[in-house]
Scaffold this active site. Sequence first.
Site, PDB file in Angstrom:
ATOM      1  N   GLN A 197     -32.196  33.372  22.839  1.00  0.00           N
ATOM      2  CA  GLN A 197     -31.659  34.064  21.672  1.00  0.00           C
ATOM      3  C   GLN A 197     -30.475  34.953  22.070  1.00  0.00           C
ATOM      4  O   GLN A 197     -30.534  35.701  23.028  1.00  0.00           O
ATOM      5  CB  GLN A 197     -32.767  34.896  21.008  1.00  0.00           C
ATOM      6  CG  GLN A 197     -32.388  35.548  19.700  1.00  0.00           C
ATOM      7  CD  GLN A 197     -32.138  34.563  18.556  1.00  0.00           C
ATOM      8  OE1 GLN A 197     -32.638  33.440  18.574  1.00  0.00           O
ATOM      9  NE2 GLN A 197     -31.354  34.962  17.583  1.00  0.00           N
TER      10      GLN A 197
ATOM     11  N   ASP B 123     -29.783  24.308  20.871  1.00  0.00           N
ATOM     12  CA  ASP B 123     -28.754  25.105  20.192  1.00  0.00           C
ATOM     13  C   ASP B 123     -27.415  24.371  20.157  1.00  0.00           C
ATOM     14  O   ASP B 123     -26.523  24.742  19.389  1.00  0.00           O
ATOM     15  CB  ASP B 123     -28.512  26.404  20.981  1.00  0.00           C
ATOM     16  CG  ASP B 123     -29.187  27.614  20.365  1.00  0.00           C
ATOM     17  OD1 ASP B 123     -29.303  27.661  19.128  1.00  0.00           O
ATOM     18  OD2 ASP B 123     -29.557  28.521  21.125  1.00  0.00           O
TER      19      ASP B 123
ATOM     20  N   LYS C 258     -38.453  31.473  13.694  1.00  0.00           N
ATOM     21  CA  LYS C 258     -38.365  30.171  14.370  1.00  0.00           C
ATOM     22  C   LYS C 258     -39.736  29.754  14.899  1.00  0.00           C
ATOM     23  O   LYS C 258     -40.139  28.590  14.761  1.00  0.00           O
ATOM     24  CB  LYS C 258     -37.336  30.242  15.520  1.00  0.00           C
ATOM     25  CG  LYS C 258     -35.896  30.370  15.024  1.00  0.00           C
ATOM     26  CD  LYS C 258     -34.912  30.704  16.133  1.00  0.00           C
ATOM     27  CE  LYS C 258     -33.511  30.933  15.569  1.00  0.00           C
ATOM     28  NZ  LYS C 258     -32.536  31.410  16.576  1.00  0.00           N
TER      29      LYS C 258
HETATM   30  N1  GUN Z   1     -28.299  34.375  17.501  1.00  0.00           N
HETATM   31  C1  GUN Z   1     -27.884  34.234  16.215  1.00  0.00           C
HETATM   32  N2  GUN Z   1     -27.854  32.919  15.867  1.00  0.00           N
HETATM   33  C2  GUN Z   1     -28.265  32.231  16.959  1.00  0.00           C
HETATM   34  C3  GUN Z   1     -28.452  30.837  17.226  1.00  0.00           C
HETATM   35  O1  GUN Z   1     -28.220  29.954  16.383  1.00  0.00           O
HETATM   36  N3  GUN Z   1     -28.904  30.539  18.473  1.00  0.00           N
HETATM   37  C4  GUN Z   1     -29.153  31.483  19.405  1.00  0.00           C
HETATM   38  N4  GUN Z   1     -29.578  31.085  20.612  1.00  0.00           N
HETATM   39  N5  GUN Z   1     -28.975  32.773  19.205  1.00  0.00           N
HETATM   40  C5  GUN Z   1     -28.540  33.143  17.976  1.00  0.00           C
END
Ligand code: GUN
Length: 308
Positions: A98, A124, A54
Amino acid sequence: MAARLLDGSAVARQIRAEMRPDIEAFTARAGRPPGIALVLVGSNAASELYVGSKLKSAGESGLRADLERLPATASLDDLLRLVDRLNRSELHDGILVQSPLPPAMGSHAERRVFDAIAPGKDVDGFNPINVGRLVQGRAGLVACTPSGVIEILERSNIAIAGARAVVIGRSDIVGKPMALLLLHRHATVTICHSRTTDLPRVAREADILVAALGRPAFVTPDFVKPGATVVDVGTSRVEDPALVARLFPAGSRRREAFERRGALVLGDVHPDVEQVAGALTPVPGGVGPLTIAMLLKNTVRAAEDRFA
Ligand code: GUN
């Protein structure tokens, strides 16, 4: 006949290219690029990889991306204080904490944290305000993986309106928002889960089948109506040689990759489904790249809305 493979990397590149003028215009107007803060608590190996991707993609697209780390021993209060600081940051338009958080933070920690992120910075789409807006079909920040699935379906000319859609998995992150996005585009939607009776029979009704349950190769050809579109949201790291040997014949590309690396990333869809489905998103290279593209898109949108 083998299914048409839907190339998520190409669609993600297209989305990023379309965003470039918006990023440049915002940067010129605001005197700074759109900014995202990524919060990583502890050092879960998979999360390190996701967050690394990311950060890299955001930087390449001309966004500011800052990694905020907390140790695995941090308390929930420490994390909530960090979220509060980022909510007030002038430089950050988006915040992503995350998941998963360390189990020691307690079973309700994720909910508390997603509740605390300012809805306008919730790239998110996990804050209940944004979830509520999604339920009502109002514009807002929507969870990245399901909105990426919609992008790949629409840009691949897969008809959603009038289609029978079946979503396997009822998570807050994928299954539920996925079902709502399909519903808002006029699909007839069924959500299946671990208690669904005769899951293959229900899945076989689908014109669009979304597998988001996190069990490698679970969706076998008997789940799939011939010609259906199958979207594979699973990403499981598999290290079990017996499972890999069952799925991929000796000498095949994936078997050899496993023998070189000792692990493979597998989706929820069995490789034999390719012979039944009409269209299929592969793993890797299907939904994964779109999740990141949609995160960047949400960040640009959050930035524009703050300065509107
Ligand atoms: N962990 C796995 N996928 C995601 C996501 O799309 N967002 C976040 N914050 N954590 C994750």
